[in-house]
Design an enzyme around this catalytic site. Structure first.
Site, PDB file in Angstrom:
ATOM      1  N   HIS A  73       0.846  -1.202   0.000  1.00 57.44           N
ATOM      2  CA  HIS A  73       0.000   0.000   0.000  1.00 57.44           C
ATOM      3  C   HIS A  73       0.884   1.256   0.000  1.00 57.44           C
ATOM      4  CE1 HIS A  73      -3.697   2.276   1.210  1.00 57.44           C
ATOM      5  NE2 HIS A  73      -2.767   3.106   1.645  1.00 57.44           N
ATOM      6  N   GLU A  74       1.871   1.283   0.888  1.00 56.92           N
ATOM      7  CA  GLU A  74       2.762   2.450   0.955  1.00 56.92           C
ATOM      8  C   GLU A  74       3.663   2.527  -0.274  1.00 56.92           C
ATOM      9  OE1 GLU A  74       1.917   4.609   3.021  1.00 56.92           O
ATOM     10  OE2 GLU A  74       0.666   3.262   4.198  1.00 56.92           O
TER      11      GLU A  74
END
Length: 174
Positions: free
Chosen positions: A133-134
């Site tokens: 996600h990051e």
């Protein structure tokens, strides 16, 4: 209180892929600042560009059970499982929006820590999901790009409805 604030989800800096961390960057300070913002907003991860810092780094809980944050400078994904799992994800940049996102069950990665030491790691489950996600943020993307426009519109309407109901409850006399 940190000097950084979360950017709104339509901010143009969030669409810019990040290059390597600058040689003069104060990695320890960046790590501490990002962790402070992440915790302040009850997050589990935060990419530098979400606060307007254009360095290729993010923080996340490296072990969710222990809630120990790590910083991943110049991360790379080396390998990922062929098997995917569908789970709900949220994002500090998109408050109240939850989307079911398909991601690999495990990943093998490399990154540098705040001391510049090269780390190789294998993440599974929530840790793999948080890393990916990051990582998307650093690539100038985000989790809303992984679903159809219809699913995103439904999630946005739901988030607005919940926010409206919360505001009504907040303003109710006690």
């Amino acid at each position: 209180m940190t000097k950084y604030e979360l950017l709104r989800n339509n901010h143009p800096l969030l669409k810019v892929p990040l290059t390597n961390v600058g040689e003069c960057a104060d990695r320890e300070q960046i790590k501490n600042d990002l962790i402070e913002v992440m915790k302040e907003h009850n997050g589990v991860g935060l990419s530098a560009n979400q606060v307007g810092l254009m360095e290729r780094v993010f923080v996340m809980y490296g072990d969710f059970s222990k809630r120990e944050p790590i910083a991943c400078f110049n991360p790379k994904i080396i390998q990922e499982s062929e098997e995917d799992i569908l789970m709900e994800e949220g994002c500090l940049t998109w408050p109240g929006v939850w989307l079911k996102i398909k991601r690999p069950v495990w990943i093998e990665v490399e990154y540098e820590d705040e001391n510049g030491e090269q780390i190789k790691n294998k993440f599974t489950d929530l840790e793999a999901r948080a890393f990916l996600h990051e990582y998307d943020h650093m690539e100038g993307s985000n989790f809303t790009k992984r679903v159809s426009k219809l699913k995103l519109d439904i999630a946005l309407r739901r988030a607005r409805k919940v926010a409206k109901q919360a505001k009504i409850l907040e303003n109710r006399p006690r």
